[in-house]
Design a protein around this motif. Structure first.
Motif, short mmCIF file in Angstrom:
data_model
loop_
_atom_site.label_atom_id
_atom_site.label_comp_id
_atom_site.label_asym_id
_atom_site.label_seq_id
_atom_site.Cartn_x
_atom_site.Cartn_y
_atom_site.Cartn_z
N GLY A 309 0.82 -1.20 0.00
CA GLY A 309 0.00 0.00 0.00
C GLY A 309 0.85 1.24 0.00
N PRO A 310 0.22 2.40 0.22
CA PRO A 310 0.99 3.64 0.28
C PRO A 310 1.91 3.66 1.49
CG PRO A 310 -1.28 4.03 0.96
CD PRO A 310 -1.23 2.63 0.41
N VAL A 311 2.96 4.45 1.40
CA VAL A 311 3.92 4.57 2.50
C VAL A 311 3.24 5.25 3.68
CG1 VAL A 311 6.12 5.54 3.22
CG2 VAL A 311 5.86 4.63 0.91
N VAL A 312 3.37 4.66 4.85
CA VAL A 312 2.78 5.18 6.07
C VAL A 312 3.89 5.78 6.93
CG1 VAL A 312 1.42 4.64 8.13
CG2 VAL A 312 1.00 3.41 5.98
N PRO A 313 3.82 7.08 7.26
CA PRO A 313 4.83 7.67 8.15
C PRO A 313 4.80 7.00 9.52
CG PRO A 313 3.56 9.37 7.03
CD PRO A 313 2.85 8.08 6.78
N PRO A 314 5.95 6.74 10.12
CA PRO A 314 5.96 6.07 11.43
C PRO A 314 5.19 6.83 12.50
CG PRO A 314 8.15 6.05 10.44
CD PRO A 314 7.31 6.94 9.58
N TYR A 315 5.18 8.17 12.42
CA TYR A 315 4.49 8.94 13.46
C TYR A 315 2.97 8.89 13.31
CZ TYR A 315 4.79 12.28 9.56
OH TYR A 315 4.74 12.87 8.33
N ASP A 316 2.46 8.35 12.20
CA ASP A 316 1.02 8.23 12.01
C ASP A 316 0.48 6.87 12.41
OD1 ASP A 316 0.37 10.75 11.21
OD2 ASP A 316 0.49 10.34 9.05
N VAL A 317 1.35 5.91 12.72
CA VAL A 317 0.89 4.54 12.93
C VAL A 317 0.02 4.43 14.17
CG1 VAL A 317 1.66 2.20 13.47
CG2 VAL A 317 2.82 3.51 11.70
N ASP A 318 0.46 5.02 15.30
CA ASP A 318 -0.30 4.90 16.54
C ASP A 318 -1.67 5.56 16.43
OD1 ASP A 318 1.74 3.50 17.72
OD2 ASP A 318 2.65 5.28 18.63
N ASP A 319 -1.78 6.64 15.66
CA ASP A 319 -3.06 7.33 15.53
C ASP A 319 -4.08 6.51 14.74
OD1 ASP A 319 -2.09 9.46 16.93
OD2 ASP A 319 -1.52 10.62 15.16
N LEU A 320 -3.64 5.53 13.97
CA LEU A 320 -4.58 4.74 13.18
C LEU A 320 -5.52 3.92 14.05
CD1 LEU A 320 -2.21 3.44 10.35
CD2 LEU A 320 -3.81 5.35 10.25
N PHE A 321 -5.14 3.67 15.31
CA PHE A 321 -5.99 2.89 16.21
C PHE A 321 -6.98 3.76 16.97
CE2 PHE A 321 -2.33 0.12 15.60
CZ PHE A 321 -2.94 -1.10 15.38
N ARG A 325 -9.76 8.08 13.00
CA ARG A 325 -8.44 8.49 12.52
C ARG A 325 -8.11 7.73 11.24
NH1 ARG A 325 -5.95 13.10 14.69
NH2 ARG A 325 -6.55 13.23 16.88
N ARG A 326 -7.49 8.44 10.31
CA ARG A 326 -7.04 7.82 9.07
C ARG A 326 -5.63 8.27 8.79
NH1 ARG A 326 -12.15 9.60 8.61
NH2 ARG A 326 -13.76 8.02 8.32
N LEU A 327 -5.11 7.85 7.65
CA LEU A 327 -3.73 8.17 7.32
C LEU A 327 -3.51 9.66 7.28
CD1 LEU A 327 -1.02 6.98 6.56
CD2 LEU A 327 -1.73 7.05 4.16
N GLY A 354 -5.09 -9.30 25.07
CA GLY A 354 -3.96 -9.39 24.14
C GLY A 354 -3.37 -8.04 23.81
N THR A 355 -2.52 -8.02 22.81
CA THR A 355 -1.87 -6.78 22.36
C THR A 355 -1.95 -6.71 20.84
OG1 THR A 355 0.30 -7.88 22.24
CG2 THR A 355 -0.25 -6.75 24.30
N VAL A 356 -1.97 -5.49 20.32
CA VAL A 356 -1.97 -5.29 18.88
C VAL A 356 -0.97 -4.19 18.57
CG1 VAL A 356 -3.95 -3.70 19.08
CG2 VAL A 356 -3.37 -4.70 16.85
N THR A 357 -0.15 -4.44 17.58
CA THR A 357 0.87 -3.47 17.17
C THR A 357 0.85 -3.35 15.65
OG1 THR A 357 2.56 -5.20 17.08
CG2 THR A 357 2.37 -3.94 19.14
N ALA A 358 1.29 -2.22 15.16
CA ALA A 358 1.37 -1.97 13.72
C ALA A 358 2.73 -1.36 13.40
CB ALA A 358 0.24 -1.05 13.26
N LEU A 359 3.32 -1.83 12.32
CA LEU A 359 4.61 -1.31 11.86
C LEU A 359 4.51 -0.99 10.38
CD1 LEU A 359 7.08 -3.82 13.58
CD2 LEU A 359 6.58 -1.47 14.27
N PRO A 360 5.03 0.16 9.97
CA PRO A 360 5.00 0.48 8.53
C PRO A 360 6.04 -0.32 7.77
CG PRO A 360 6.12 2.21 9.76
CD PRO A 360 5.61 1.24 10.79
N ARG A 361 5.68 -0.74 6.55
CA ARG A 361 6.62 -1.41 5.67
C ARG A 361 7.43 -0.38 4.91
NH1 ARG A 361 4.83 -4.02 1.58
NH2 ARG A 361 6.18 -5.87 1.65
N PRO A 362 8.73 -0.59 4.75
CA PRO A 362 9.52 0.39 3.99
C PRO A 362 9.03 0.57 2.57
CG PRO A 362 10.95 -1.13 5.19
CD PRO A 362 9.55 -1.66 5.31
N GLU A 363 8.49 -0.51 1.96
CA GLU A 363 7.99 -0.41 0.59
C GLU A 363 6.59 0.18 0.51
OE1 GLU A 363 8.55 -3.21 2.16
OE2 GLU A 363 10.50 -3.98 1.48
#
Length: 389
Positions: A309-321, A325-327, A354-363
């Motif tokens: 998908g589109p590149v996701v800035p690392p500082y926007d990842v936590d806000d997605l939850f 909130r969107r990209l 449980g726990t849920v985490t999200a990490l952006p892909r470099p691609e």
């Protein structure tokens, strides 16, 4: 490791006893030594009253010799006996101190056990501590009063969700029916049909929004259903329900579904996986790819959904939850969804402990990992107080 309050009180009481006993033994030793010295002098002067009195220097030498010979053994024996008695009494005092501390802290243990056992489903339980009106009784009564307030709040929330579900769904269902009938009307003009289609899309979006809000509110509550769940089957069912081949954005699905057991509500877990898949499809690129994996790692059952998908800035990842909130923090553009998908995912995962985490892909794209406690101990960890979304 840090000692508990009961152990710290026991150590404190025992240390105070040994300090006080040592001070008392030291004073007793000094006073006894002085008393023995005086008694020895008096005893020596009375031994031969009719004899010629020796000189003062001879008396001093004889007195010192007599005190040194007789008092040393007495003081040594007294010191040895006193130390043994103090140690025995000290051990007894430590045991008594532990029993006293245990009895004094037993009401606090009841408060702690009740707090650990409580959840939304059994807020009716109370400590109901019986005893004198001391600090511990006051703490227990305050805790019971707080439980009363929480019980009323949760009851009001459940009633609000039920009422809102009925009041909000009914008019939207009526609007949808009217719009669908107008589209089937043969005499309707093209402009009217175009307007009806636009309103029907808006109505459908509102229905999805309300459905998402109600599901978010329900998933934040304590689970009412807990059973062993095979995540491989849950993921397979969610994949059957999701539209994996949309017209505008075709994607390729790669799946690696291993065996992983957890404990919880199968319907909520299915909705969690469905939202992850829906999010991975909506925010993908044309001819993109999605990787879905299920595995067991240490004490966790892990679900991983990775997508291009589109590149996701690392500082926007936590806000997605966060809700709505969107990209890039977009809270206006909503043609792709209501902005509640990942919020619902986090609420469901939190409800299962449980726990849920999200990490952006470099691609470009995201890697979302959900870790759920395996069947052993899952219910205990999921009973904690939920963090509000």
């Amino acid at each position: 490791m840090r000692l508990g309050l009961r152990a710290r009180l026991t150590v404190l009481y025992g240390a105070l006893f040994f300090v006080a006993g040592s001070v008392l033994l030291w004073f007793t030793y000094i006073l006894t030594a002085n008393a023995l010295g005086k008694q020895m002098v008096m005893a020596y002067t009375k031994t031969s009253p009719g004899a010629a009195l020796p000189s003062q220097e001879q008396i001093g030498v004889e007195v010192k010799r007599a005190v040194g010979a007789r008092a040393a053994d007495v003081l040594e024996e007294m010191l040895r006996s006193s130390l043994m008695i103090m140690v025995l009494i000290g051990i007894t005092a430590v045991v008594v101190a532990y029993l006293v501390a245990d009895r004094a802290l037993r009401p606090l243990d009841r408060v702690t056990e009740t707090a650990e056992r409580l959840s939304e489903s059994n807020l009716h339980e109370r400590i109901a501590l019986v005893g004198p009106k001391d600090e511990v009784k006051r703490l227990a009564d305050t805790f019971d009063a707080m439980l009363d307030r929480l019980h009323r709040v949760f009851d009001a929330q459940r009633r609000f969700i039920a009422n809102a579900s009925h009041e909000l769904r009914t008019p939207l269902a009526v609007n949808r029916t009217v719009l669908e009938v107008s589209l089937e009307e043969p005499e309707a003009s093209p402009d009217l049909k175009a307007l009806a289609r636009a309103l029907l899309g808006t109505n459908s979006r509102h229905e999805r929004l309300i459905e998402g809000l109600l599901l978010l509110a329900q998933s934040e509550q304590e689970l009412s259903v807990r059973k062993p769940v095979e995540l491989r089957h849950v993921v397979a069912t969610a994949m059957e329900q999701a539209d994996l081949h949309p017209r505008r954005r075709r994607v390729t699905i790669h799946q690696d579904l291993g065996s992983a057991m957890t404990e919880g509500d199968p319907l909520f877990l299915e909705r969690c996986v469905f939202n992850l898949l829906e999010n991975a499809i909506k925010y993908n690129v044309r001819d993109g790819e999605i990787w879905v994996r299920v595995s067991s790692e240490n004490e966790s059952a892990v679900i991983t959904v990775e997508n291009t998908g589109p590149v996701v800035p690392p500082y926007d990842v936590d806000d997605l939850f966060e809700p709505f909130r969107r990209l890039s923090g977009d809270r206006v553009r909503s043609e792709r969804g209501s902005g509640l998908g990942l919020s619902i995912v986090r609420a469901i995962v939190d409800a299962h402990g449980g726990t849920v985490t999200a990490l952006p892909r470099p691609e470009g794209g995201l890697v979302v990992t959900v870790g759920l406690p395996r069947r052993a101990g899952a219910a205990a960890r999921a009973a904690r107080v939920q963090r509000p979304v």
